[in-house]
Every structure is written in C-alpha cells, then in structure tokens.
Design a protein around this motif. Sequence first.
Motif, short mmCIF file in Angstrom:
data_model
loop_
_atom_site.label_atom_id
_atom_site.label_comp_id
_atom_site.label_asym_id
_atom_site.label_seq_id
_atom_site.Cartn_x
_atom_site.Cartn_y
_atom_site.Cartn_z
N SER A 88 -28.38 -30.92 -47.89
CA SER A 88 -29.42 -29.91 -47.81
C SER A 88 -29.45 -29.33 -46.40
O SER A 88 -28.91 -29.92 -45.45
CB SER A 88 -30.78 -30.51 -48.17
OG SER A 88 -31.83 -29.59 -47.95
N ASP A 89 -30.10 -28.21 -46.25
CA ASP A 89 -30.32 -27.62 -44.94
C ASP A 89 -31.54 -28.29 -44.31
O ASP A 89 -32.28 -29.03 -44.98
CB ASP A 89 -30.57 -26.12 -45.10
CG ASP A 89 -30.20 -25.33 -43.84
OD1 ASP A 89 -30.12 -25.95 -42.76
OD2 ASP A 89 -30.01 -24.11 -43.95
N ALA A 98 -35.33 -28.48 -42.91
CA ALA A 98 -36.51 -28.00 -43.64
C ALA A 98 -36.90 -26.58 -43.26
O ALA A 98 -37.28 -25.78 -44.12
CB ALA A 98 -37.67 -28.96 -43.38
N ASN A 111 -35.27 -24.06 -42.51
CA ASN A 111 -34.45 -23.02 -43.13
C ASN A 111 -34.69 -22.90 -44.63
O ASN A 111 -34.17 -21.98 -45.27
CB ASN A 111 -32.97 -23.28 -42.87
CG ASN A 111 -32.60 -23.12 -41.41
OD1 ASN A 111 -33.31 -22.46 -40.65
ND2 ASN A 111 -31.50 -23.74 -41.00
N LEU A 112 -35.45 -23.83 -45.18
CA LEU A 112 -35.75 -23.81 -46.61
C LEU A 112 -37.11 -23.21 -46.92
O LEU A 112 -37.47 -23.05 -48.09
CB LEU A 112 -35.69 -25.24 -47.17
CG LEU A 112 -34.36 -25.99 -47.00
CD1 LEU A 112 -34.52 -27.43 -47.48
CD2 LEU A 112 -33.24 -25.29 -47.76
N VAL A 113 -37.86 -22.89 -45.87
CA VAL A 113 -39.25 -22.47 -46.03
C VAL A 113 -39.44 -21.07 -45.47
O VAL A 113 -38.97 -20.76 -44.37
CB VAL A 113 -40.19 -23.46 -45.30
CG1 VAL A 113 -41.62 -22.95 -45.30
CG2 VAL A 113 -40.12 -24.83 -45.95
N GLU A 114 -40.12 -20.22 -46.21
CA GLU A 114 -40.43 -18.88 -45.75
C GLU A 114 -41.82 -18.84 -45.13
O GLU A 114 -42.75 -19.45 -45.64
CB GLU A 114 -40.36 -17.88 -46.91
CG GLU A 114 -38.96 -17.72 -47.49
CD GLU A 114 -38.92 -16.67 -48.59
OE1 GLU A 114 -40.00 -16.10 -48.89
OE2 GLU A 114 -37.83 -16.42 -49.13
N ASP A 161 -35.61 -33.64 -38.68
CA ASP A 161 -34.33 -33.72 -39.39
C ASP A 161 -33.17 -33.85 -38.41
O ASP A 161 -33.19 -33.24 -37.33
CB ASP A 161 -34.10 -32.45 -40.22
CG ASP A 161 -34.95 -32.38 -41.47
OD1 ASP A 161 -35.35 -33.44 -41.97
OD2 ASP A 161 -35.21 -31.25 -41.94
N ARG A 168 -39.44 -36.24 -48.26
CA ARG A 168 -39.37 -34.88 -47.74
C ARG A 168 -39.29 -33.87 -48.88
O ARG A 168 -39.95 -32.82 -48.85
CB ARG A 168 -38.15 -34.73 -46.82
CG ARG A 168 -38.10 -33.37 -46.10
CD ARG A 168 -36.78 -33.15 -45.38
NE ARG A 168 -35.75 -32.63 -46.27
CZ ARG A 168 -34.86 -31.69 -45.95
NH1 ARG A 168 -34.87 -31.16 -44.73
NH2 ARG A 168 -33.95 -31.29 -46.81
N ASP A 169 -38.49 -34.17 -49.90
CA ASP A 169 -38.36 -33.24 -51.02
C ASP A 169 -39.69 -33.02 -51.73
O ASP A 169 -40.02 -31.89 -52.12
CB ASP A 169 -37.32 -33.75 -52.02
CG ASP A 169 -35.89 -33.61 -51.49
OD1 ASP A 169 -35.70 -32.93 -50.46
OD2 ASP A 169 -34.98 -34.20 -52.10
N LEU A 181 -41.83 -30.80 -49.43
CA LEU A 181 -41.37 -29.41 -49.41
C LEU A 181 -41.74 -28.69 -50.71
O LEU A 181 -42.10 -27.50 -50.69
CB LEU A 181 -39.86 -29.35 -49.18
CG LEU A 181 -39.39 -29.71 -47.77
CD1 LEU A 181 -37.86 -29.69 -47.70
CD2 LEU A 181 -39.98 -28.76 -46.73
N GLU A 223 -44.60 -25.17 -51.01
CA GLU A 223 -44.02 -23.88 -51.38
C GLU A 223 -45.12 -22.85 -51.61
O GLU A 223 -46.06 -23.06 -52.37
CB GLU A 223 -43.17 -24.03 -52.63
CG GLU A 223 -42.41 -22.76 -52.99
CD GLU A 223 -41.45 -22.96 -54.15
OE1 GLU A 223 -40.82 -21.97 -54.56
OE2 GLU A 223 -41.34 -24.10 -54.64
#
Length: 609
Positions: free
Chosen positions: A433-434, A436, A438-441, A491, A578-579, A582, A586
């Motif tokens: 995975s990337d 965190a 970079n996974l969140v807007e 991370d 963490r998953d 996250l 969202e």
Amino acid sequence: MIRPLLTLAVSSATLLVAIPAFAQPQGTIGEYSDVTVQGSILEPEPVTISDDAELAAQIKVPEGFMVEVVGRDLGNTRMLATHGEHVYATRRTEADVIRLNDADGDGKYDADGDGKYEDFTIVAARPGMHGLAFHGDTAYLATVNEVYTAPVNEDGSFGELTRIIDDLPDGGQHANRTLAIGPDEMLYITIGSTCNECIETNPESATILRASLDGKSRTIFASGLRNTIGFGWEPESGMLFGADHGTDWLGDEAQQEEFNQIEQGAKYGWPYVFDFGNLNPHMNPPEGIALEQWAAQSKEPAVGYTAHAAPMQMTFYTGTAFPEEYRGDAFIAMRGSWNRRPPSGYEISRVDFVDGKPGTWDHFAEGFLVEGEDTNYGFLARLAGITQTEDGALLLADDFNGIVYRISHEAGDSADAATVAETPDVTMKPRPSDIAINLVEAEGTVEVSSPSFTTGETIPLKHAAEGDNASPALEWGTPPEGTLSFLVIADDPDAAEPKPFVHWVLYDIPGDATGISEGLSTDAVLQQPEGAKQGSNSKGQTGYMGPRPPLGDPAHHYHFQVFALDLAQLPVDPGATRDEVLAAIEGHVIAKGELVGTYQRPGAEKPIN
C-alpha cells in the motif's frame, strides 16, 4: 489492574483429605468481583519401575498399539525432534541437545544392544536450551532470550552455533521457548507469559512470534496465549493449532486447557478472559476497556480439556503406520497437574481431526498416573516431548526420569510410513500500500513539526526501538476550523514487508489539541491526551514502535502524518488497524500534513537484531 475481594481457600496435599471445592469461581464477576475460589495442591509422588517390560505394560493404549521403553537414564529430556533417522532431545537442566544413539538399529537408544539405555551424544549446549526444529539441514535452537542456527552434519552432529536472535523477552514463570518453521518458510517462536496472571510489560510475552529465517525481523503473530508449548500446522488445511496452558487458581475445574486455532493477528483472551468466554474475576483490562469488550475481541478455543493437565509438545500424525482414523490427528504430551484434585494429565492426549477441523480431545495413552491407597497418587512419568519417527511411530519423553517410550501399531507398515504431502501455506500476505497521506483526500494543510528533528533529519536514538522507544513530540499549531479530532499515523514505506510498516496509529486526539507530548503510554486508551486511543502497529502490538530497520539496510524514511477530522470519535475499537482507521475517516478529513525523519541501524557491534 488486580482486583480486590478474591477469597482463596487452598487445601494441602499432605493432608490427603478431600476438601469440598467449587469447580468454578462462585459469586459475582465483573469490574469489582466478589467471588470465592477454592483450589487444591496435590503433587503426586514419583513411582519407579525398573523393569522395562513391566513399566511398558502399565501404559494403556487403544487396541493394536504397542508401548516400549526404548531409552533410560537420559536426563531431563524435554522437547523431541527428528532429522532423517536421527532423534534429538533438548535437556533444560543439563542445558544441551543430545542425539540418541541406536547403533544396532533395534529402535532402542543404546550403543551395543546390551540393554543399557543411556547412550547419547551431546551435539549442542547453551544455558536455557529448550526449543528445537529443523529446516532442511539447518537446526534452529531456542533458549530463553536467544535463537541459534547450526548446520546438521551427515553423521547427525551439529556444526558451530550461530546466534540470529538475542533479544527475546525474559522468561519469568514460563521460560521454555519452542519453535517451528511454518509452511510460509518463516520461523515461529512461542513466548510464554512471565506469570500466572498479570499485565505484561513486554508486548511479546504471552504470544507466538513470526520471524524471518535469518532472525532479522519479526512480528507478533497472535497474542493472549498464556503458555503455548505445543503447536503445529494441520497437514491438509495448513491452519495453525496450538495447546495453551490455562490459568491457575481458578478452581479444580477451571481454567480448561485450550486447543486453539491460531490465526494471524488474533487475541486469545489471557489474562482477562479464559476458555469459552469466561471472565477472570481477578483481572481488569486496561483503563477504558471493559471485560466484555475484551472478551468480544478474543477468540475462543476450538475445544477444551481437563483443567491443569498441562499440555506440552504436540505433533500432527502424518504417517501411514497408524490406522486411517488416527492419521492427521494431533497428539499432545500432558505433563500433569500439581493443583487439582484428583490430578489431571500424566498422559498422551489426542485431538481427533475430521476434514481438517478438530473434533474431540480425548485420552490416547494412559496409566502414567497411579492411584494408591488413601486417595494418594503417584506418577510413572512427567511427559514433556513427543515426535514422530521416520518409521511412523511416536516417541515420548519423560523429563523427570529421563525415559523415552515408543508407541507403534502392530499392523504398521514402515515403508513410506512418514510420507506426507506438502502442507499448504495459508498465511495472510500483506497487500502493498501507499503511505496513509497519499490515500486520503483533504483540502487543508497541517504544518507538522517536532522539537526532536526536522524534515529529512535523523530521528534521535531515544525514539528508536533499540533506544528508549519513546514516541516523539509532535506539534501542529492552531487546529483548522471544524476540527473535532486528530489522527496520527507513522508509516515506513521502505520496509520490505509489510509495505508500509505501520509504526503508530493514534486517534481520537481532542480537536482543540495543538500537538502531543513525548513518550506517550502504549495503552490502547490514553489518559493523556484524554480519551485518545491507539491502534495496532505492524509488529502486532498496541501503541508506538520506534524505527528498527534491518541491520545493513540504508536509512529508512518515517512519515509522521497528521489528519484533522470532522469526527470527534472514530467508530472503531481501541487497538484498531491502520486499514480500519483509514476506512473510518473516509470523507471526514479536513486537513493533512506530515513530518519525515530518517533512521539507520547502528553497525554489527550493536545488538544483532
């Protein structure tokens, strides 16, 4: 925390008078328990039979099976293992590993067939030696704090020992490490609790660890396991099972010994919950977590067994010398109780597997416990080790008398008797995975800083796992408008597996906070910042874990990421991954930012792990 109001009535074995005892704790169990527990101390005395045939005749096995005494005067024989035709035993008291010698091939461990069963060769020695496993022609050996490897020579001797792990937790009450290599080509190490029931200060205590074969990295595979000595993989399904020692002083009939299906990342209750969802009246979980909540997060055993029977080494039968109904079953050495009336254990037990799943857990080889006159008891053996031989028989090790027994079947065919198909690997492989952030807007930005280091600088040793393992102070100033809570995730994207390696998940930080202080507790629910919660890191423990890249790796980058949220509390339990976190945030991220530091391990003159 340890609770008050526990009444303990103990009967003495020396009286040999039956005192009425409650089978289970009686009374109100909860945050403030009011219970009565009555227990026993009953220590059977050793009984000696010098004639081998007479001794073997005392042992009762199912029809068609045969018992032989094949070794005597071998010392404190504990764990057994085979490598080809060679049979080995670890000896805790003597602090060594011995190879049993069978020069004439009669299945008895003597030099010349003269009936003197004391011939062996010492192949390795280190203080606290106990666990032994083989991977190809390499032996893996475990002491209390270390793991070693050694090449196995053609004659069965070992070459020079090489230490690959030097920092396993201290032992305490349960210092006997065992190990095995899994179908995933990883090393599994059992770490017993340091006590009967307590809050462990080392998160690796009361666990099974999963390490690379070179010992350079490891994680907690499963936790809440008080003392799992025997474990192994069911041959068809590849699922991991283990037999765990129950907590003492909960009564003659509690806690049941547990046979657990051990799953990656799972919790198994100890010290707060035991066997089938029962709550320990003497222990409370950490502040902010209820007993019922801990029970809901814990897996129950697949099957239970008589309390205090003391399960030791375990082996799945993979041969063809036993009848079909026994193939694929688990056989467990039960060392026997010291605190139950009547005594339990002192036997070999069998877990019957059907279609890869455990069914009943029952007696297989009995007679090692002898009931005398006036309700007193004696024992012929304290069984600790069990292994399957090349010809499909079972060997049993008695660690009190230094006697080795052999159980075979009269119809057994030794040809291909130990042949088994390769056990499948069903461990969960982490999906890359990337990081965190970079996974969140998020539209806004959080400026993150620390008094310990700036972006691109080396993280000080005090924040590293091999240093003080203290979480760094982080600062982010005035909260963005609408912030109800903050989240911190650390991370390491440079780790080989998992990628990234998660070092910290801290959530439900109050929305008016402008930062966090250094050296936070590793509790799942924090008092400071008030109400904040911590999740699980990739090591498998709760709270912060400092940088610890493998020795020889270039500097890794550690991303301390801060998220401002419009949620006051996340809809996840303490200890969340963490998953899970996250997924919960969202659509709720107002702003985000990060601070990146680096860390490289010291050279080889420092600890090897």
